[in-house]
Design a protein around this motif. Structure first.
Motif, mmCIF file in Angstrom:
data_model
loop_
_atom_site.group_PDB
_atom_site.id
_atom_site.type_symbol
_atom_site.label_atom_id
_atom_site.label_comp_id
_atom_site.label_asym_id
_atom_site.label_seq_id
_atom_site.Cartn_x
_atom_site.Cartn_y
_atom_site.Cartn_z
ATOM 1 N N LEU A 171 -17.641 60.130 53.234
ATOM 2 C CA LEU A 171 -17.306 61.553 53.333
ATOM 3 C C LEU A 171 -17.674 62.302 52.051
ATOM 4 C CD1 LEU A 171 -13.864 61.161 55.091
ATOM 5 C CD2 LEU A 171 -15.864 62.323 56.067
ATOM 6 N N ALA A 172 -17.467 61.679 50.901
ATOM 7 C CA ALA A 172 -17.823 62.312 49.623
ATOM 8 C C ALA A 172 -19.335 62.506 49.522
ATOM 9 C CB ALA A 172 -17.307 61.481 48.450
ATOM 10 N N ALA A 173 -20.099 61.520 49.974
ATOM 11 C CA ALA A 173 -21.562 61.654 49.956
ATOM 12 C C ALA A 173 -22.001 62.786 50.877
ATOM 13 C CB ALA A 173 -22.214 60.332 50.367
ATOM 14 N N ALA A 174 -21.391 62.885 52.051
ATOM 15 C CA ALA A 174 -21.721 63.962 52.991
ATOM 16 C C ALA A 174 -21.349 65.317 52.419
ATOM 17 C CB ALA A 174 -21.013 63.731 54.325
ATOM 18 N N LYS A 206 -24.744 70.154 53.471
ATOM 19 C CA LYS A 206 -25.277 70.619 54.748
ATOM 20 C C LYS A 206 -25.101 69.489 55.747
ATOM 21 C CE LYS A 206 -29.980 69.183 53.779
ATOM 22 N NZ LYS A 206 -31.363 69.490 53.706
ATOM 23 N N TYR A 207 -25.244 69.803 56.997
ATOM 24 C CA TYR A 207 -25.118 68.769 58.017
ATOM 25 C C TYR A 207 -26.348 67.883 57.928
ATOM 26 C CZ TYR A 207 -23.420 66.611 62.251
ATOM 27 O OH TYR A 207 -22.915 65.708 63.149
ATOM 28 N N SER A 208 -26.138 66.621 57.617
ATOM 29 C CA SER A 208 -27.245 65.726 57.278
ATOM 30 C C SER A 208 -27.011 64.343 57.866
ATOM 31 C CB SER A 208 -27.326 65.611 55.757
ATOM 32 O OG SER A 208 -26.108 65.048 55.279
ATOM 33 N N LYS A 209 -27.928 63.455 57.547
ATOM 34 C CA LYS A 209 -27.783 62.048 57.928
ATOM 35 C C LYS A 209 -26.499 61.474 57.340
ATOM 36 C CE LYS A 209 -30.113 58.717 55.796
ATOM 37 N NZ LYS A 209 -29.506 57.644 55.191
ATOM 38 N N GLU A 210 -26.187 61.853 56.122
ATOM 39 C CA GLU A 210 -24.944 61.403 55.485
ATOM 40 C C GLU A 210 -23.716 61.888 56.247
ATOM 41 O OE1 GLU A 210 -28.133 61.302 52.425
ATOM 42 O OE2 GLU A 210 -27.470 62.844 53.823
ATOM 43 N N ALA A 211 -23.782 63.121 56.727
ATOM 44 C CA ALA A 211 -22.668 63.679 57.499
ATOM 45 C C ALA A 211 -22.478 62.915 58.805
ATOM 46 C CB ALA A 211 -22.903 65.159 57.781
ATOM 47 N N ILE A 212 -23.567 62.652 59.486
ATOM 48 C CA ILE A 212 -23.492 61.918 60.754
ATOM 49 C C ILE A 212 -22.879 60.542 60.537
ATOM 50 C CG2 ILE A 212 -24.868 60.851 62.591
ATOM 51 C CD1 ILE A 212 -26.840 63.278 62.158
ATOM 52 N N GLU A 213 -23.352 59.844 59.512
ATOM 53 C CA GLU A 213 -22.831 58.505 59.217
ATOM 54 C C GLU A 213 -21.343 58.559 58.851
ATOM 55 O OE1 GLU A 213 -23.748 54.605 56.423
ATOM 56 O OE2 GLU A 213 -24.857 56.460 56.051
ATOM 57 N N ALA A 214 -20.972 59.509 57.990
ATOM 58 C CA ALA A 214 -19.578 59.635 57.547
ATOM 59 C C ALA A 214 -18.659 59.970 58.713
ATOM 60 C CB ALA A 214 -19.474 60.700 56.465
ATOM 61 N N LEU A 215 -19.064 60.908 59.541
ATOM 62 C CA LEU A 215 -18.222 61.322 60.666
ATOM 63 C C LEU A 215 -18.097 60.220 61.710
ATOM 64 C CD1 LEU A 215 -19.459 64.995 61.020
ATOM 65 C CD2 LEU A 215 -17.309 64.202 59.992
ATOM 66 N N PHE A 216 -19.190 59.538 61.996
ATOM 67 C CA PHE A 216 -19.166 58.454 62.974
ATOM 68 C C PHE A 216 -18.248 57.329 62.487
ATOM 69 C CE2 PHE A 216 -20.976 54.494 64.752
ATOM 70 C CZ PHE A 216 -20.800 54.761 66.093
ATOM 71 N N GLN A 225 -13.400 67.638 52.103
ATOM 72 C CA GLN A 225 -12.419 67.371 51.053
ATOM 73 C C GLN A 225 -11.014 67.212 51.624
ATOM 74 O OE1 GLN A 225 -13.365 66.684 47.823
ATOM 75 N NE2 GLN A 225 -11.283 65.885 47.802
ATOM 76 N N GLY A 226 -10.669 67.994 52.627
ATOM 77 C CA GLY A 226 -9.359 67.845 53.250
ATOM 78 C C GLY A 226 -9.182 66.461 53.854
ATOM 79 N N ILE A 227 -10.205 65.981 54.549
ATOM 80 C CA ILE A 227 -10.149 64.644 55.143
ATOM 81 C C ILE A 227 -10.091 63.589 54.041
ATOM 82 C CG2 ILE A 227 -11.315 62.975 56.629
ATOM 83 C CD1 ILE A 227 -12.651 65.398 58.039
#
Length: 115
Positions: A32-35, A40-50, A101-103
């Protein structure tokens, strides 16, 4: 030959389980910190959220189990937290929020409580 009591084995199992849960939450926090840092919504975001979603869905399944030995009120509170995290993940996925950050903060509190 060593002989261990059932209580000693169970205590070790609980300690091992808590350590694994801490490791899983650490991984979620770092993803989540990397995302968050990409901004922006990125590959890191997808990985973190999944990953985060899988973690909390698994936790909810465990918390709902009749075999779970946590106090009922604590289980209910943790399920409520999990629902909030899952909703926040969904909002980020839909690009309606960027509340990584909240999560991270809530997950850190839960992880630190596993000691």
């Amino acid at each position: 030959m060593y002989q261990f009591s059932y209580a000693e084995v169970m205590q070790d199992s609980v300690a091992d389980a808590k350590e694994r849960e801490r490791q899983v939450l650490d991984r979620s926090i770092s993803l989540l910190a990397a995302a968050r840092d990409v901004e922006k919504y990125s590959k890191e975001a997808i990985e973190a959220l999944f990953y985060t979603r899988r973690v909390w869905v698994s936790f909810v399944e465990d918390l709902k189990s009749p075999e779970n030995q946590l106090d009922i009120e604590l289980r209910a509170n943790l399920i409520s937290i999990a629902i909030w995290i899952l909703k926040e993940c969904d909002l980020i996925r839909k690009r309606q929020s960027s509340n990584y950050q909240g999560i991270i903060d809530v997950t850190t509190i839960i992880r630190d409580g596993l000691k």
